[in-house]
Motif scaffolding. Structure first.
Motif, PDB file in Angstrom:
ATOM      1  N   LYS A  56      21.627  14.482   1.174  1.00 10.67           N
ATOM      2  CA  LYS A  56      20.653  13.759   2.007  1.00 10.67           C
ATOM      3  C   LYS A  56      21.369  12.891   3.051  1.00 10.67           C
ATOM      4  O   LYS A  56      20.926  12.801   4.199  1.00 10.67           O
ATOM      5  N   ARG A  57      22.476  12.248   2.642  1.00  9.11           N
ATOM      6  CA  ARG A  57      23.238  11.423   3.595  1.00  9.11           C
ATOM      7  C   ARG A  57      23.810  12.289   4.715  1.00  9.11           C
ATOM      8  O   ARG A  57      23.840  11.894   5.873  1.00  9.11           O
ATOM      9  N   ILE A  58      24.285  13.477   4.355  1.00  7.43           N
ATOM     10  CA  ILE A  58      24.847  14.383   5.370  1.00  7.43           C
ATOM     11  C   ILE A  58      23.735  14.877   6.293  1.00  7.43           C
ATOM     12  O   ILE A  58      23.875  14.891   7.518  1.00  7.43           O
ATOM     13  N   LYS A  59      22.609  15.283   5.696  1.00  8.94           N
ATOM     14  CA  LYS A  59      21.510  15.835   6.502  1.00  8.94           C
ATOM     15  C   LYS A  59      20.957  14.807   7.481  1.00  8.94           C
ATOM     16  O   LYS A  59      20.425  15.178   8.538  1.00  8.94           O
ATOM     17  N   ALA A  60      21.083  13.521   7.147  1.00  8.44           N
ATOM     18  CA  ALA A  60      20.620  12.466   8.059  1.00  8.44           C
ATOM     19  C   ALA A  60      21.396  12.503   9.376  1.00  8.44           C
ATOM     20  O   ALA A  60      20.923  12.003  10.406  1.00  8.44           O
ATOM     21  N   THR A  61      22.591  13.110   9.388  1.00  6.24           N
ATOM     22  CA  THR A  61      23.369  13.245  10.625  1.00  6.24           C
ATOM     23  C   THR A  61      22.939  14.495  11.401  1.00  6.24           C
ATOM     24  O   THR A  61      23.488  14.785  12.456  1.00  6.24           O
ATOM     25  N   GLU A  62      22.018  15.265  10.820  1.00 11.75           N
ATOM     26  CA  GLU A  62      21.526  16.538  11.356  1.00 11.75           C
ATOM     27  C   GLU A  62      22.487  17.701  11.135  1.00 11.75           C
ATOM     28  O   GLU A  62      22.265  18.805  11.623  1.00 11.75           O
ATOM     29  N   ALA A  63      23.565  17.457  10.394  1.00  6.77           N
ATOM     30  CA  ALA A  63      24.462  18.570  10.041  1.00  6.77           C
ATOM     31  C   ALA A  63      23.866  19.291   8.828  1.00  6.77           C
ATOM     32  O   ALA A  63      23.235  18.667   7.990  1.00  6.77           O
ATOM     33  N   PRO A  64      24.063  20.626   8.742  1.00 12.11           N
ATOM     34  CA  PRO A  64      23.546  21.328   7.570  1.00 12.11           C
ATOM     35  C   PRO A  64      24.356  20.998   6.315  1.00 12.11           C
ATOM     36  O   PRO A  64      25.586  20.854   6.384  1.00 12.11           O
ATOM     37  N   ALA A  65      23.664  20.867   5.198  1.00 11.11           N
ATOM     38  CA  ALA A  65      24.349  20.553   3.942  1.00 11.11           C
ATOM     39  C   ALA A  65      23.678  21.291   2.799  1.00 11.11           C
ATOM     40  O   ALA A  65      22.461  21.446   2.772  1.00 11.11           O
ATOM     41  N   ILE A  66      24.496  21.788   1.872  1.00 11.81           N
ATOM     42  CA  ILE A  66      23.991  22.450   0.671  1.00 11.81           C
ATOM     43  C   ILE A  66      24.480  21.645  -0.521  1.00 11.81           C
ATOM     44  O   ILE A  66      25.677  21.362  -0.617  1.00 11.81           O
TER      45      ILE A  66
END
Lengths: 223, 114
Positions: A75-85
């Protein structure tokens, strides 16, 4: 009667086969893949969030997150708009190459330059499991102590980069006794080629050298 | 804690070989390098736990730890690396590379035959 049978077989062969498959796939796609390993709380996710944000216009980054529980980091990564799994290992102390293989299929690799694998927070076990990455990045925060390269040699011997994080704590003149030179010297004894960058992912200090290293490496992989 | 995964993989390979040999396994030799971070007690504990009720129950595991080798950049000497003394024993140089660590290997299995 006793009978001895020679076996001579690698015990972790199943993991190695997946790791090889991952590294071949990444090489074909010409994508840089880095496996980040550290103790819990050293600041891996904070480093990634800052790196993704500040390199946004230069390098497209995707992240595979490994944790025992929760998708908080993804969720922290996705907040930067980068894709994360997010991979939840459900108790396992390391990511396996099979889990990473699965995650790679679910990331839109063609849109990315660089894939970070943020391993489960653990300075020991993840170093024994190849995931198919191009290189390992060790993170050590100053609050953990400068003796860690000597005490936990495996990860420092195998990494391409050591990020010494939270150096803002040293400058604040607080109660942290961390001798950067000692940590650097011990890590370099184990690994002559390791690149060492003291950084603060919180203030941004020292991050420019790390970014240069990333840009160079992405360029080299692209060919 | 990854010793559990190592133990599971061992059990699988030894069980398959036991079926092939049609014999009960009594002991196995394993070797690994220093950077494999395998703890003898934990792997034995994990193996004992998962081998219960299988033909591998009660097996002895013998674990050999192979030291990691260093190669001196100055005099090309190959030597056993010691963490407390990170130097070439021949020329005292601190400029050396660590050679690849030995992988985890199941070397041999001993079976009891009729």
């Amino acid at each position: 009667m006793k009978k001895i049978v020679d076996i001579g077989k690698k015990i972790l062969i199943a993991n190695e086969e997946y790791a090889l498959k991952n590294s071949q796939f990444l090489a074909e796609q010409k994508k840089l893949c880095l496996n980040m390993i550290s103790s819990p709380g050293s600041g891996k996710t904070t480093i990634l969030v800052r790196t993704i944000t500040e390199l946004k216009d230069k390098i497209k980054i995707g992240v595979i997150e490994g944790d025992i529980q929760t998708d908080l980091d993804a969720k922290r990564i996705k907040a930067t708009e980068a894709p994360a799994i997010q991979i939840e290992t459900g108790g396992s102390c390391h990511l396996s190459a099979a889990q990473v293989s699965n995650a790679l299929e679910n990331l839109l690799i063609s849109t990315l330059d660089l894939i970070f694998i943020e391993n489960v927070g653990n300075l020991v076990c993840p170093s024994a499991f190849e995931l198919g990455e191009w290189g390992k990045i060790a993170v050590l925060s100053v609050a953990e102590g400068d003796d860690k390269p000597a005490k936990y040699p495996a990860i420092f011997a195998k990494s391409k980069v050591l990020l010494i994080n939270k150096i803002d704590l040293l400058e604040a003149g607080t109660q942290v006794d961390f001798d950067i030179e000692r940590a650097k010297a011990d890590a370099s004894k184990l690994n002559k080629d390791i690149a060492i960058f003291p950084v603060s992912a919180r203030t941004g200090k020292g991050m420019a050298e790390w970014y240069n290293w990333l840009e160079e490496s992405v360029k080299n992989i692209r060919g | 804690m990854h010793e559990t995964m190592v133990a599971e993989s061992l059990l699988k390979t030894i069980s398959a070989e036991s079926t092939k040999q049609n014999a009960k396994p009594v002991s196995a030799k394993i070797s690994c390098g220093m950077l494999n971070t395998v703890n003898d007690e934990i792997i034995r504990f994990a193996f004992d736990a998962i081998a219960k009720g299988t033909p591998c129950e009660g097996m002895k595991l013998e674990i050999e730890h192979k030291p990691i080798q260093g190669k001196c950049r100055n005099c090309s000497e190959t030597f056993e690396f010691e963490i407390c003394r990170p130097k070439c024993p021949k020329c005292e140089s601190e400029q050396f590379d660590l050679l690849p660590d030995a992988p985890l290997i199941l070397e041999e299995i001993e079976f009891e035959t009729e």
